[in-house]
Design a protein around this motif. Structure first.
Motif, PDB file in Angstrom:
ATOM      1  N   GLU A   1      39.595  22.622  48.882  1.00 38.75           N
ATOM      2  CA  GLU A   1      39.957  23.565  49.748  1.00 38.75           C
ATOM      3  C   GLU A   1      40.565  24.583  49.142  1.00 38.75           C
ATOM      4  OE1 GLU A   1      43.112  21.382  51.327  1.00 38.75           O
ATOM      5  OE2 GLU A   1      42.049  20.431  52.399  1.00 38.75           O
ATOM      6  N   LEU A   2      39.867  24.910  47.838  1.00 39.02           N
ATOM      7  CA  LEU A   2      39.955  25.635  46.958  1.00 39.02           C
ATOM      8  C   LEU A   2      39.345  27.171  46.902  1.00 39.02           C
ATOM      9  CD1 LEU A   2      40.703  24.478  43.542  1.00 39.02           C
ATOM     10  CD2 LEU A   2      42.570  25.504  44.581  1.00 39.02           C
ATOM     11  N   GLU A   3      39.468  28.210  47.164  1.00 40.04           N
ATOM     12  CA  GLU A   3      38.544  29.342  47.221  1.00 40.04           C
ATOM     13  C   GLU A   3      37.890  30.117  46.280  1.00 40.04           C
ATOM     14  OE1 GLU A   3      40.266  32.114  50.209  1.00 40.04           O
ATOM     15  OE2 GLU A   3      39.202  30.333  51.815  1.00 40.04           O
ATOM     16  N   GLU A   4      38.647  29.616  45.185  1.00 42.27           N
ATOM     17  CA  GLU A   4      38.562  30.062  43.065  1.00 42.27           C
ATOM     18  C   GLU A   4      39.487  29.122  42.730  1.00 42.27           C
ATOM     19  OE1 GLU A   4      39.801  34.033  42.362  1.00 42.27           O
ATOM     20  OE2 GLU A   4      42.291  33.838  42.918  1.00 42.27           O
ATOM     21  N   ASP A   5      38.557  28.946  41.421  1.00 39.73           N
ATOM     22  CA  ASP A   5      39.568  28.062  40.289  1.00 39.73           C
ATOM     23  C   ASP A   5      40.673  28.416  39.786  1.00 39.73           C
ATOM     24  OD1 ASP A   5      37.322  26.784  40.103  1.00 39.73           O
ATOM     25  OD2 ASP A   5      36.105  28.380  38.336  1.00 39.73           O
ATOM     26  N   VAL A   6      41.532  27.816  39.957  1.00 42.09           N
ATOM     27  CA  VAL A   6      42.941  27.724  38.966  1.00 42.09           C
ATOM     28  C   VAL A   6      42.849  27.200  37.811  1.00 42.09           C
ATOM     29  CG1 VAL A   6      45.168  27.341  39.775  1.00 42.09           C
ATOM     30  CG2 VAL A   6      43.929  27.894  41.668  1.00 42.09           C
ATOM     31  N   PHE A   7      43.604  27.944  36.326  1.00 39.37           N
ATOM     32  CA  PHE A   7      44.002  27.286  35.415  1.00 39.37           C
ATOM     33  C   PHE A   7      45.052  27.379  35.458  1.00 39.37           C
ATOM     34  CE2 PHE A   7      42.959  28.802  31.024  1.00 39.37           C
ATOM     35  CZ  PHE A   7      42.713  27.506  30.405  1.00 39.37           C
ATOM     36  N   LYS A   8      45.300  26.292  34.814  1.00 36.39           N
ATOM     37  CA  LYS A   8      46.785  26.640  34.165  1.00 36.39           C
ATOM     38  C   LYS A   8      46.686  25.465  32.530  1.00 36.39           C
ATOM     39  CE  LYS A   8      49.061  24.574  38.045  1.00 36.39           C
ATOM     40  NZ  LYS A   8      49.802  22.976  39.051  1.00 36.39           N
ATOM     41  N   LEU A   9      47.546  26.567  31.473  1.00 36.80           N
ATOM     42  CA  LEU A   9      47.571  26.606  30.233  1.00 36.80           C
ATOM     43  C   LEU A   9      49.076  26.063  29.970  1.00 36.80           C
ATOM     44  CD1 LEU A   9      46.061  25.799  27.321  1.00 36.80           C
ATOM     45  CD2 LEU A   9      46.496  28.604  27.074  1.00 36.80           C
ATOM     46  N   ASN A  10      49.485  24.770  29.550  1.00 32.93           N
ATOM     47  CA  ASN A  10      50.711  23.977  29.340  1.00 32.93           C
ATOM     48  C   ASN A  10      51.566  24.159  30.730  1.00 32.93           C
ATOM     49  OD1 ASN A  10      49.966  23.652  26.663  1.00 32.93           O
ATOM     50  ND2 ASN A  10      50.522  25.296  25.664  1.00 32.93           N
ATOM     51  N   ASP A  11      50.729  24.289  31.540  1.00 36.62           N
ATOM     52  CA  ASP A  11      51.976  24.603  33.333  1.00 36.62           C
ATOM     53  C   ASP A  11      52.184  25.736  33.510  1.00 36.62           C
ATOM     54  OD1 ASP A  11      52.196  21.344  33.696  1.00 36.62           O
ATOM     55  OD2 ASP A  11      53.433  21.145  32.163  1.00 36.62           O
ATOM     56  N   GLU A  12      51.853  26.480  32.836  1.00 38.42           N
ATOM     57  CA  GLU A  12      51.188  28.351  32.659  1.00 38.42           C
ATOM     58  C   GLU A  12      50.313  28.541  33.531  1.00 38.42           C
ATOM     59  OE1 GLU A  12      52.455  31.705  30.871  1.00 38.42           O
ATOM     60  OE2 GLU A  12      54.309  30.120  30.469  1.00 38.42           O
ATOM     61  N   VAL A  13      49.977  29.319  34.594  1.00 30.79           N
ATOM     62  CA  VAL A  13      48.619  30.081  35.623  1.00 30.79           C
ATOM     63  C   VAL A  13      48.724  30.807  34.802  1.00 30.79           C
ATOM     64  CG1 VAL A  13      48.133  31.358  37.348  1.00 30.79           C
ATOM     65  CG2 VAL A  13      49.658  28.893  37.887  1.00 30.79           C
ATOM     66  N   ILE A  14      47.441  30.845  34.043  1.00 33.50           N
ATOM     67  CA  ILE A  14      46.946  31.523  33.510  1.00 33.50           C
ATOM     68  C   ILE A  14      45.661  33.104  34.543  1.00 33.50           C
ATOM     69  CG2 ILE A  14      45.410  31.886  31.374  1.00 33.50           C
ATOM     70  CD1 ILE A  14      47.922  30.610  30.725  1.00 33.50           C
ATOM     71  N   THR A  15      46.207  34.249  33.829  1.00 32.34           N
ATOM     72  CA  THR A  15      44.586  35.323  35.291  1.00 32.34           C
ATOM     73  C   THR A  15      44.942  36.099  33.769  1.00 32.34           C
ATOM     74  OG1 THR A  15      47.260  36.427  34.677  1.00 32.34           O
ATOM     75  CG2 THR A  15      46.374  35.233  36.842  1.00 32.34           C
ATOM     76  N   GLY A  16      43.667  37.222  34.609  1.00 32.04           N
ATOM     77  CA  GLY A  16      42.580  37.855  32.673  1.00 32.04           C
ATOM     78  C   GLY A  16      41.932  37.096  32.908  1.00 32.04           C
ATOM     79  N   ILE A  17      41.580  37.796  31.365  1.00 32.26           N
ATOM     80  CA  ILE A  17      40.327  37.781  30.633  1.00 32.26           C
ATOM     81  C   ILE A  17      40.602  35.977  30.097  1.00 32.26           C
ATOM     82  CG2 ILE A  17      38.951  37.727  27.967  1.00 32.26           C
ATOM     83  CD1 ILE A  17      40.991  40.596  27.986  1.00 32.26           C
ATOM     84  N   ALA A  18      41.660  34.910  30.207  1.00 35.44           N
ATOM     85  CA  ALA A  18      41.028  34.198  29.691  1.00 35.44           C
ATOM     86  C   ALA A  18      41.034  33.102  30.714  1.00 35.44           C
ATOM     87  CB  ALA A  18      42.900  32.490  28.662  1.00 35.44           C
TER      88      ALA A  18
ATOM     89  N   THR B   1      36.605  30.457  34.012  1.00 32.53           N
ATOM     90  CA  THR B   1      35.972  30.276  35.398  1.00 32.53           C
ATOM     91  C   THR B   1      34.524  31.204  35.265  1.00 32.53           C
ATOM     92  OG1 THR B   1      36.233  30.913  37.539  1.00 32.53           O
ATOM     93  CG2 THR B   1      35.975  32.498  36.375  1.00 32.53           C
ATOM     94  N   ASN B   2      34.219  31.593  34.007  1.00 32.92           N
ATOM     95  CA  ASN B   2      32.521  31.917  33.803  1.00 32.92           C
ATOM     96  C   ASN B   2      32.058  30.907  33.580  1.00 32.92           C
ATOM     97  OD1 ASN B   2      32.836  34.737  34.830  1.00 32.92           O
ATOM     98  ND2 ASN B   2      33.492  35.771  33.339  1.00 32.92           N
ATOM     99  N   TYR B   3      33.279  30.063  32.783  1.00 32.73           N
ATOM    100  CA  TYR B   3      32.064  28.859  32.243  1.00 32.73           C
ATOM    101  C   TYR B   3      32.472  27.743  32.606  1.00 32.73           C
ATOM    102  CZ  TYR B   3      31.417  24.880  28.626  1.00 32.73           C
ATOM    103  OH  TYR B   3      30.707  23.520  27.989  1.00 32.73           O
ATOM    104  N   ILE B   4      32.776  27.802  34.006  1.00 27.85           N
ATOM    105  CA  ILE B   4      32.218  26.247  34.912  1.00 27.85           C
ATOM    106  C   ILE B   4      31.383  27.191  36.236  1.00 27.85           C
ATOM    107  CG2 ILE B   4      33.988  25.480  36.631  1.00 27.85           C
ATOM    108  CD1 ILE B   4      36.255  25.087  35.355  1.00 27.85           C
ATOM    109  N   ASP B   5      30.601  28.647  35.890  1.00 22.91           N
ATOM    110  CA  ASP B   5      29.840  28.252  36.812  1.00 22.91           C
ATOM    111  C   ASP B   5      28.665  27.928  35.990  1.00 22.91           C
ATOM    112  OD1 ASP B   5      31.627  30.598  38.504  1.00 22.91           O
ATOM    113  OD2 ASP B   5      30.393  32.051  37.054  1.00 22.91           O
TER     114      ASP B   5
END
Ligand code: DP6
Length: 325
Positions: free
Chosen positions: A50-67, A72-76
């Motif tokens: 159901e997801l249209e892009e990856d979602v990355f949470k670090l220590n329960d915080e949603v991370i955006t930007g370079i990190a 996501t490039n790595y999971i590619d």
């Protein structure tokens, strides 16, 4: 399509410092590390249609930007490998690494991410294949697949198929300790990736670094095998100093050391003058790691904690490799 993996960080006793291929992360020299039980990352990867892009949470915080982009490039890489192009994941990471204190989390981070991703995709990769995938996230991470003492063999091939880590001695081979000494410091302004590249491209000392490397590696392996602590400590400390010397010969020159970094180095040298075998090593940052034997723990920790500018000392034993939940 869900899996959870835990990986520990590692500290290099013989440093990886330079790439011959930036994209594939192929090193100019082999390196050797010890896995640390005090710092780890635990990551769950859940592929969800159901997801249209990856979602990355670090220590329960949603991370955006370079990190986020880096993850996501790595999971590619895995999406390319499996041919499953349009499948995205929720990635949940918990870091038991004091990142704010300037400790590298990329080694345990990418090792846990690679392991959880391959497990969620049911790839059943061998340790060798997993180490190669992990290497593509961050070079030093490829050593965090295993516990104990680990060598990353640089390999020779252009495609990187022979560049991966192998275990040298297991976790229970030798009970040595590593104190991670946190010092008050400003944020570093040259990342390890940028510093490494600048050194390879411009340092007048880089050839010297490469020349002495194979002997350091061969000697330290013999020392680990024989559990000769002083020999291992001397080689690790000298190898670290050579790596840091290359940054001074770069253009423009730079150093990761700050005043407290050097004060801690002096504390370690003073311990040796008093007959306590303790040795330091430093990665691309201000913090110092100190190697010592269990019987000297009380005296080593006391000396480090009394050193001006030291804010925290975190003790690690030799750690384990990847585990799955
Ligand atoms: C000084 O593994 O962080 O810690 O491959 O560019 O991600 P990238 O670099 P990274 O570099 C680690 C350098 C080091 C030495 C070492 O761990 O061997």
């Amino acid at each position: 399509m869900k899996a959870t993996a835990k990986a520990h960080t590692n500290i290099a006793l013989i440093k990886y410092w330079g790439k011959r291929n930036e994209e594939l992360i192929l090193p100019t020299n082999s390196s050797l590390s010890v896995t640390l039980d005090g710092f780890y990352t635990e990551t769950s990867v859940h592929f969800n249609e159901e997801l249209e892009e990856d979602v990355f949470k670090l220590n329960d915080e949603v991370i955006t930007g370079i990190a986020f982009d880096r993850v996501t490039n790595y999971i590619d890489l895995f999406r390319d490998y499996t041919g499953k192009k349009n499948i995205y994941a929720e990635i949940d990471s918990i870091n038991k690494v004091p990142t704010a204190a300037g400790f590298a989390s990329s080694a345990s981070g990418f090792a846990a991410l690679a392991a959880a991703t391959q497990k969620a995709l049911q790839l059943d990769l061998s340790d060798e294949e997993l180490s190669k995938f992990t290497r593509r996230g961050s070079g030093s991470a490829c050593r965090s697949i295993y516990g104990g003492f680990v060598e990353w063999e640089m390999g020779e091939k252009d495609d990187g198929s022979d560049s991966f880590a192998i275990p040298i001695a297991p976790q229970d081979h030798w009970d040595i300790r590593v104190a991670a000494v946190v010092v008050t410091a400003k944020e570093k302004d040259v990342s390890s990736r940028v510093g490494m590249k600048r050194t390879v491209d411009t340092s007048v000392f880089y050839d010297g670094w490469l020349e002495s490397h194979s002997k350091d590696l061969a000697d330290i392996k013999e020392g680990i095998n024989k559990k000769d602590f002083e020999h291992v400590g001397e080689i690790a400390e000298a190898n670290c100093l050579k790596m840091h010397a290359t940054t001074l010969g770069a253009n423009p020159p730079f150093t990761y050391w700050q005043d407290t970094t050097m004060t801690v180095m002096q504390t370690v040298q003073n311990l040796r003058k008093k007959g306590i075998p303790a040795y330091f090593t430093i990665d691309a940052g201000t913090n110092v790691k100190v190697l010592y034997l269990p019987e000297d723990e009380a005296r080593v920790l006391q000396a480090l904690k009394e050193t001006e500018g030291v804010t925290e000392v975190i003790v690690s034993k030799v750690g384990q490799g990847i585990t799955y939940k």
